[in-house]
Design a protein around this motif. Structure first.
Motif, PDB file in Angstrom:
ATOM      1  N   TYR A 107       0.700  -1.209   0.103  1.00 38.91           N
ATOM      2  CA  TYR A 107      -0.135   0.126   0.017  1.00 38.91           C
ATOM      3  C   TYR A 107       0.858   1.126  -0.120  1.00 38.91           C
ATOM      4  N   ASP A 131      -8.955  -6.574  -3.617  1.00 37.48           N
ATOM      5  CA  ASP A 131      -7.852  -6.310  -2.384  1.00 37.48           C
ATOM      6  C   ASP A 131      -7.530  -7.662  -1.660  1.00 37.48           C
ATOM      7  N   HIS A 142      -9.855   1.516  -2.928  1.00 36.35           N
ATOM      8  CA  HIS A 142      -9.249   0.633  -1.924  1.00 36.35           C
ATOM      9  C   HIS A 142      -7.890   1.001  -1.414  1.00 36.35           C
TER      10      HIS A 142
END
Length: 280
Positions: free
Chosen positions: A66, A124, A222
């Motif tokens: 991320y 995800d 996301h």
């Protein structure tokens, strides 16, 4: 600790990139300025990893899944936008429109070439995180394209691909904005609700608190939307000037700890009071 430091550095980077965007300088000079800022930020990211260790495998996954892709995506986006603009034909509106539509096809081709990873990104997924986002993990090469300059101490099998997906989403929006009017773009996105004019009449810093809450909890795209993008969207939809993200963050972090997020605390208190009143 590493993740929080990296996110703070990302906010500062976005502020630097926004400054370059506002400068009235040639496109090539603007690109060089942006790339230098991004390279500096990534270099500092490497220093963080050399000086600190991840507290757990989960933290390493969070970083490479991320956080790091956001930095790489900014590098890719700056290059892609410059290339697209430089290659835009000086011709009729129809020719230019066809050019942008062709660029959109290139994006779809990349998704087709990486179908499995794209679905994993969109959903995800977590099942393969230990293989995709942990350094030196062994993953079948058929799933991941070759990446030049792969650094085993600063890269995993999946972080670059995720960065490319983030970039492509931003490029898709960039191209759509140039192809269609806002009304046409909404129709293509399936948005048919009547637009209501809303104006933020509270303090801009309060909306900045909300923006950071949305960003840090990963509620948009996301978790792949940057703080600058979230603030920009709020500014447009609420007709307000929030200001530079990094400056706003400095204002928030500089408050006394007992009231650092006073507006979010106020919101929470108001919601709890409403719930108590209903349940009384």
């Amino acid at each position: 600790m590493i993740i929080e430091e990296a996110k703070a550095r990302l906010v500062q980077l976005d502020d630097d990139l926004e400054l370059f965007e506002e400068m009235g300088i040639p496109a090539g000079q603007k690109l060089n300025g942006k790339l230098n800022s991004i390279r500096q930020a990534i270099a500092e990211l490497k220093v963080m990893l050399n000086q600190q260790s991840f507290s757990s495998t989960d933290e390493e996954i969070q970083f490479f899944k991320y956080v790091k892709p956001q930095f790489i995506a900014r590098h890719l986006f700056a290059l892609d936008v410059f290339t697209i603009e430089a290659g835009k034909p000086v011709d009729t509106v129809e020719v230019v429109k066809n050019y942008f539509e062709q660029e959109l096809k290139y994006l779809r081709k990349y998704y087709d070439q990486n179908k499995f990873m794209h679905q994993y990104y969109l959903l995800d997924g977590t099942e393969l995180d230990a293989l995709l986002f942990v350094r030196n993990a062994q993953l079948p090469g058929s799933l991941i394209p070759d990446v030049q300059g792969f650094d085993p101490q600063f890269s995993t099998a999946g972080d670059y691909v995720f960065a490319r997906f983030i970039t492509n989403e931003r490029i898709q929006q960039f191209l759509t904005d140039r192809l269609y009017s806002p009304q046409e773009a909404e129709t293509l996105s399936g948005i048919t609700k009547k637009r209501t004019t809303l104006k933020w009449t509270g303090d801009a810093i309060n909306l900045a608190e909300m923006a950071y809450g949305i960003w840090l909890t990963g509620q948009v795209n996301h978790g792949n939307a940057g703080i600058a993008e979230i603030i920009g969207s709020l500014e447009v939809n609420f007709q307000v000037n929030i200001g530079r993200p990094f400056r706003r963050w400095q204002s928030i972090s500089g408050r006394k700890r007992v009231s650092q997020v006073k507006y979010l605390d106020q919101m929470k208190a108001a919601i709890l009071k409403r719930l108590d009143d209903e349940n009384a």
